[in-house]
Design an enzyme around this catalytic site. Structure first.
Site, PDB file in Angstrom:
ATOM      1  N   SER A  27     -19.650  -8.439  25.047  1.00  0.00           N
ATOM      2  CA  SER A  27     -19.572  -8.299  26.509  1.00  0.00           C
ATOM      3  C   SER A  27     -20.591  -7.296  27.028  1.00  0.00           C
ATOM      4  O   SER A  27     -20.616  -6.154  26.577  1.00  0.00           O
ATOM      5  CB  SER A  27     -18.201  -7.778  26.936  1.00  0.00           C
ATOM      6  N   HIS A  58     -20.382 -13.598  29.742  1.00  0.00           N
ATOM      7  CA  HIS A  58     -20.857 -14.265  28.528  1.00  0.00           C
ATOM      8  C   HIS A  58     -21.554 -15.540  28.958  1.00  0.00           C
ATOM      9  O   HIS A  58     -20.977 -16.347  29.692  1.00  0.00           O
ATOM     10  CB  HIS A  58     -19.685 -14.639  27.614  1.00  0.00           C
ATOM     11  N   HIS A  80     -13.317 -16.327  22.105  1.00  0.00           N
ATOM     12  CA  HIS A  80     -12.196 -15.423  21.814  1.00  0.00           C
ATOM     13  C   HIS A  80     -10.898 -16.217  21.725  1.00  0.00           C
ATOM     14  O   HIS A  80     -10.701 -17.185  22.456  1.00  0.00           O
ATOM     15  CB  HIS A  80     -12.034 -14.393  22.933  1.00  0.00           C
ATOM     16  N   TYR A  82      -8.121 -15.277  22.908  1.00  0.00           N
ATOM     17  CA  TYR A  82      -7.373 -15.205  24.172  1.00  0.00           C
ATOM     18  C   TYR A  82      -7.797 -16.266  25.180  1.00  0.00           C
ATOM     19  O   TYR A  82      -7.099 -16.534  26.151  1.00  0.00           O
ATOM     20  CB  TYR A  82      -7.456 -13.795  24.792  1.00  0.00           C
ATOM     21  N   GLU A  83      -8.940 -16.899  24.938  1.00  0.00           N
ATOM     22  CA  GLU A  83      -9.370 -17.965  25.848  1.00  0.00           C
ATOM     23  C   GLU A  83      -8.577 -19.249  25.608  1.00  0.00           C
ATOM     24  O   GLU A  83      -8.655 -20.182  26.397  1.00  0.00           O
ATOM     25  CB  GLU A  83     -10.858 -18.268  25.645  1.00  0.00           C
ATOM     26  N   ALA A 110     -17.767  -4.934  22.674  1.00  0.00           N
ATOM     27  CA  ALA A 110     -17.328  -3.827  23.522  1.00  0.00           C
ATOM     28  C   ALA A 110     -15.905  -3.496  23.082  1.00  0.00           C
ATOM     29  O   ALA A 110     -15.134  -4.403  22.777  1.00  0.00           O
ATOM     30  CB  ALA A 110     -17.330  -4.269  24.978  1.00  0.00           C
ATOM     31  N   MET A 208     -11.039  -7.118  21.096  1.00  0.00           N
ATOM     32  CA  MET A 208     -10.430  -8.458  21.017  1.00  0.00           C
ATOM     33  C   MET A 208     -11.341  -9.495  20.353  1.00  0.00           C
ATOM     34  O   MET A 208     -11.233 -10.683  20.630  1.00  0.00           O
ATOM     35  CB  MET A 208     -10.091  -8.947  22.435  1.00  0.00           C
ATOM     36  N   SER A 209     -12.234  -9.049  19.504  1.00  0.00           N
ATOM     37  CA  SER A 209     -13.165 -10.016  18.900  1.00  0.00           C
ATOM     38  C   SER A 209     -13.543  -9.566  17.491  1.00  0.00           C
ATOM     39  O   SER A 209     -12.864  -8.748  16.879  1.00  0.00           O
ATOM     40  CB  SER A 209     -14.430 -10.117  19.762  1.00  0.00           C
ATOM     41  N   ASN A 232     -15.036   2.283  26.959  1.00  0.00           N
ATOM     42  CA  ASN A 232     -14.005   3.050  27.666  1.00  0.00           C
ATOM     43  C   ASN A 232     -13.176   3.765  26.611  1.00  0.00           C
ATOM     44  O   ASN A 232     -13.198   3.366  25.447  1.00  0.00           O
ATOM     45  CB  ASN A 232     -13.092   2.095  28.466  1.00  0.00           C
ATOM     46  N   HIS A 244     -12.368  -5.062  33.299  1.00  0.00           N
ATOM     47  CA  HIS A 244     -13.493  -5.751  32.653  1.00  0.00           C
ATOM     48  C   HIS A 244     -14.807  -5.354  33.332  1.00  0.00           C
ATOM     49  O   HIS A 244     -15.846  -5.252  32.688  1.00  0.00           O
ATOM     50  CB  HIS A 244     -13.269  -7.268  32.702  1.00  0.00           C
TER      51      HIS A 244
HETATM   52  N1  HPA Z   1      -9.100  -2.621  24.421  1.00  0.00           N
HETATM   53  C1  HPA Z   1      -9.360  -3.856  23.936  1.00  0.00           C
HETATM   54  N2  HPA Z   1     -10.506  -4.467  24.111  1.00  0.00           N
HETATM   55  C2  HPA Z   1     -11.471  -3.821  24.785  1.00  0.00           C
HETATM   56  C3  HPA Z   1     -11.271  -2.542  25.318  1.00  0.00           C
HETATM   57  C4  HPA Z   1     -10.011  -1.904  25.126  1.00  0.00           C
HETATM   58  O1  HPA Z   1      -9.757  -0.772  25.567  1.00  0.00           O
HETATM   59  N3  HPA Z   1     -12.431  -2.194  25.933  1.00  0.00           N
HETATM   60  C5  HPA Z   1     -13.295  -3.227  25.776  1.00  0.00           C
HETATM   61  N4  HPA Z   1     -12.714  -4.225  25.074  1.00  0.00           N
END
Ligand code: HPA
Length: 269
Positions: A27, A58, A80, A82-83, A110, A208-209, A232, A244
């Protein structure tokens, strides 16, 4: 295998040289693809049997070409869980890279920082991962053409390449952070309690990847490197709401250094 071959035959009809390294862009990290020369860009929607990326930020294309003199293929946009894809679909490109003759995959992402010594904007080399809360991508009949049923997981992220990457990171970013990436299925960010638990379990970052792709790479004996952009601090560490938008914003601030790291790395592995 028939499905794989259909995809491979299509791609081979489009490309002019065999890629040595595959790079999956996480991302907000897609602009590395602008550095690739003599590009052949193939939208996922044109590739037989390829899934289509649905996430904002993406792009959804495979880019073949030359990065700093090295033949690469980059994925601008990954798939992903989650998609809504099953894990086999999310990792389909890794199988394809193996069949194309790729030797190494560089997985980038990310993620949220769990290690309290990390800061937003840091880059972390993935040394190992945690994947307790998701089914295995290798569940089901083993694809013996690629690898064995039971796979050693003590060297998923190629140690010698981690050692090559550390001084590159230090030179370019001033730091050579390493850590454990915890895979969560998403699409929710984690709760504060989950982050506390993950820290206790030994995680330094959460996302998440990457992990399903790394497992498939290991299964088919591909060398693998993981680089995380800490976009973050994870839930509950700072008094802020995760979005996001902010993830993409931080990733794009780090992109210049990120590109320099990858460009140098590909020439040394
Ligand atoms: N958690 C999960 N996935 C993420 C995060 C997070 O804090 N930041 C970017 N992708």
């Amino acid at each position: 295998m028939e499905k794989f071959l259909e995809t491979i035959n299509y791609l081979k009809s489009k490309i002019t040289s065999k890629p040595k390294i595959a790079i999956i862009l996480g991302s907000g990290l897609g602009s590395l693809s602008e550095e690739i020369k003599e590009k052949i860009v193939i939208p996922y929607k044109d590739i037989p049997n390829f899934p289509i990326s649905t996430v904002e930020g993406h792009k959804g294309e495979l880019i073949f070409g030359n990065l700093n003199g090295v033949s690469v293929v980059a994925m601008n946009g990954r798939f992903h869980y989650y998609e809504g894809y099953d894990l086999k679909e999310t990792t389909y490109p890794i199988r394809i890279f193996k069949l194309l003759g790729v030797e190494t995959v560089i997985l980038t992402n990310a993620a949220g920082g769990i290690n309290l010594n990390f800061e937003k904007g840091d880059l972390m080399i993935i040394e190992d991962h945690l994947s307790f809360f998701a089914e295995s991508v290798l569940r089901g009949p083993n694809l013996a053409e690629f690898g064995e049923r039971f796979i050693d997981m003590s060297n998923v992220y190629t140690k010698e390449y981690i050692e090559i990457l550390k001084p590159i990171m230090k030179k370019i970013t001033g730091k050579a952070l390493t850590g454990v990436y915890a895979y969560m299925k998403g699409p929710t960010y984690e709760t504060k309690a989950e982050i506390k638990a993950l820290r206790t379990l030994g995680a330094d970052a959460v996302g998440m990847s990457t992990v399903p792709e790394a497992i498939v790479a290991r299964h088919s004996n591909l060398k693998c490197i993981g680089i995380t952009c800490i976009t973050n601090m994870a839930a509950g560490i700072k008094d802020e709401i995760l979005t996001h938008e902010d993830v993409k914003k931080t990733a794009s601030k780090v992109e210049e250094n990120f590109k320099k790291v990858i460009k140098e790395l590909v020439t040394k592995i």
